[in-house]
Scaffold this motif. Structure first.
Motif, mmCIF file in Angstrom:
data_model
loop_
_atom_site.group_PDB
_atom_site.id
_atom_site.type_symbol
_atom_site.label_atom_id
_atom_site.label_comp_id
_atom_site.label_asym_id
_atom_site.label_seq_id
_atom_site.Cartn_x
_atom_site.Cartn_y
_atom_site.Cartn_z
ATOM 1 N N ASP A 135 0.929 4.395 9.639
ATOM 2 C CA ASP A 135 0.500 4.656 8.430
ATOM 3 C C ASP A 135 -1.005 4.855 8.028
ATOM 4 N N ARG B 174 2.877 8.544 6.382
ATOM 5 C CA ARG B 174 3.225 8.084 7.736
ATOM 6 C C ARG B 174 3.009 9.085 8.820
ATOM 7 N N PRO C 85 -2.265 9.384 -1.097
ATOM 8 C CA PRO C 85 -3.278 9.490 -0.400
ATOM 9 C C PRO C 85 -3.854 10.964 -0.054
ATOM 10 N N ARG D 212 -4.610 4.374 4.021
ATOM 11 C CA ARG D 212 -3.623 3.618 2.796
ATOM 12 C C ARG D 212 -4.627 3.516 1.653
ATOM 13 N N ARG D 213 -3.799 3.329 0.518
ATOM 14 C CA ARG D 213 -4.415 3.132 -0.789
ATOM 15 C C ARG D 213 -3.525 1.824 -1.251
ATOM 16 N N ASP D 214 -4.419 0.907 -1.955
ATOM 17 C CA ASP D 214 -3.708 -0.376 -2.351
ATOM 18 C C ASP D 214 -2.719 0.092 -3.782
ATOM 19 N N TYR E 201 1.064 -1.093 -0.012
ATOM 20 C CA TYR E 201 0.199 -0.173 -0.163
ATOM 21 C C TYR E 201 0.856 1.034 0.000
ATOM 22 N N SER E 202 0.240 2.290 -0.269
ATOM 23 C CA SER E 202 0.798 3.549 -0.012
ATOM 24 C C SER E 202 0.031 4.341 0.974
ATOM 25 N N ALA E 203 0.784 5.221 1.808
ATOM 26 C CA ALA E 203 0.040 5.723 2.882
ATOM 27 C C ALA E 203 0.860 7.088 3.230
ATOM 28 N N THR F 171 0.606 3.828 -7.998
ATOM 29 C CA THR F 171 -0.172 3.905 -6.727
ATOM 30 C C THR F 171 -0.811 5.331 -6.794
#
Length: 250
Positions: free
Chosen positions: A183, A177, A230, A186-188, A173-175, A227
């Motif tokens: 995190d 922090r 967020p 979150r995005r897959d 995922y991206s997030a 990605t």
């Protein structure tokens, strides 16, 4: 970031060049000793003199590289030390001339590493990272993990917020922090298809697939995938942004 120490007195003949203590004669003595016998204490001293604190290299390091490469086909220690020199030298400023002088040895080392990886060694990642450095992919050689617990920091190219990219057993995922909350938002990740990879990503993926490294192969499709930010919801290529921010300055 790798560092280089006073490279002006380096030599191309594998005999001279100052080591971490400023000595010019000790490294050739140690090399001659390990060429005669595989002595652990000698290798330990040689490694310390040529690569200090894991990232500091010296003129003696480059001067020793051709001899280390000649030993590397039959010596795990020589192969590891040669790899460390290439990785550290490539990432530092002021090493370009030294690396260029070792181009032949580095090309030979690359071929040796490729043959070694085809044998599917138990500890695959380390020589694979050395191969990345020998092939000029220095930014990946220093950070690539085994995708069990990997994090990469990239800046969104649209809003410039720092995005954490996670690829591991806990998720992909991206997030953003937050040091108190962890995190958040979150995005897959959106993996690339193997057929859609190109350039460095395609070469890396094809190499690990060839060698039966399924976890690495899967992780690379995410690392070289896309990605969503967020913060601003824009979509970008993860590897492109990481490479742009982490290539050594020319």
């Amino acid at each position: 970031m790798s560092r280089a120490q006073d490279l002006s007195d380096g030599s191309r003949d594998g005999v001279h060049g100052r080591d971490c203590y400023g000595d010019v004669d000790r490294v050739p003595e140690l090399l001659a000793r390990v060429e005669r016998e595989d002595d652990a204490a000698t290798w330990d001293e040689l490694g310390h003199r040529l690569v200090l604190e894991g990232d500091l290299v010296f003129p003696a390091s480059f001067a020793a590289l051709p001899r280390l490469v000649r030993l590397a086909s039959g010596s795990t220690r020589a192969r590891g030390l040669a790899g460390a020199i290439v990785r550290c030298g490539a990432g530092g400023h002021g090493c370009d001339d030294q690396l260029a002088a070792c181009a032949g040895a580095i090309a030979e080392f690359s071929g040796l590493l490729d043959r070694h990886l085809r044998s599917r060694p138990d500890h695959y990642l380390s020589p694979f990272r050395d191969l990345l450095a020998a092939e000029g992919h220095y930014h990946w050689s220093t950070v690539l993990g085994d995708f069990s617990d990997d994090f990469y920091q990239v800046a969104c190219p649209h809003c410039a917020v720092e995005v954490t990219i996670a690829i591991g057993d806990y998720g992909r995922y991206s997030a953003i922090r937050d040091w108190h909350l962890g995190d958040v938002d979150r995005r897959d990740l959106r993996p690339a298809s193997p057929e859609g990879l190109s350039g460095t990503g395609r070469w890396m993926h094809e190499t690990v697939v060839r060698d039966g490294q399924r976890v690495l192969a899967d992780g690379l499709t995410y690392l070289f995938g896309r990605t969503e930010c967020p913060r601003c919801a824009s979509v970008f290529n993860i590897a492109d942004e990481y490479e742009a921010a982490n290539r050594p300055l020319m």
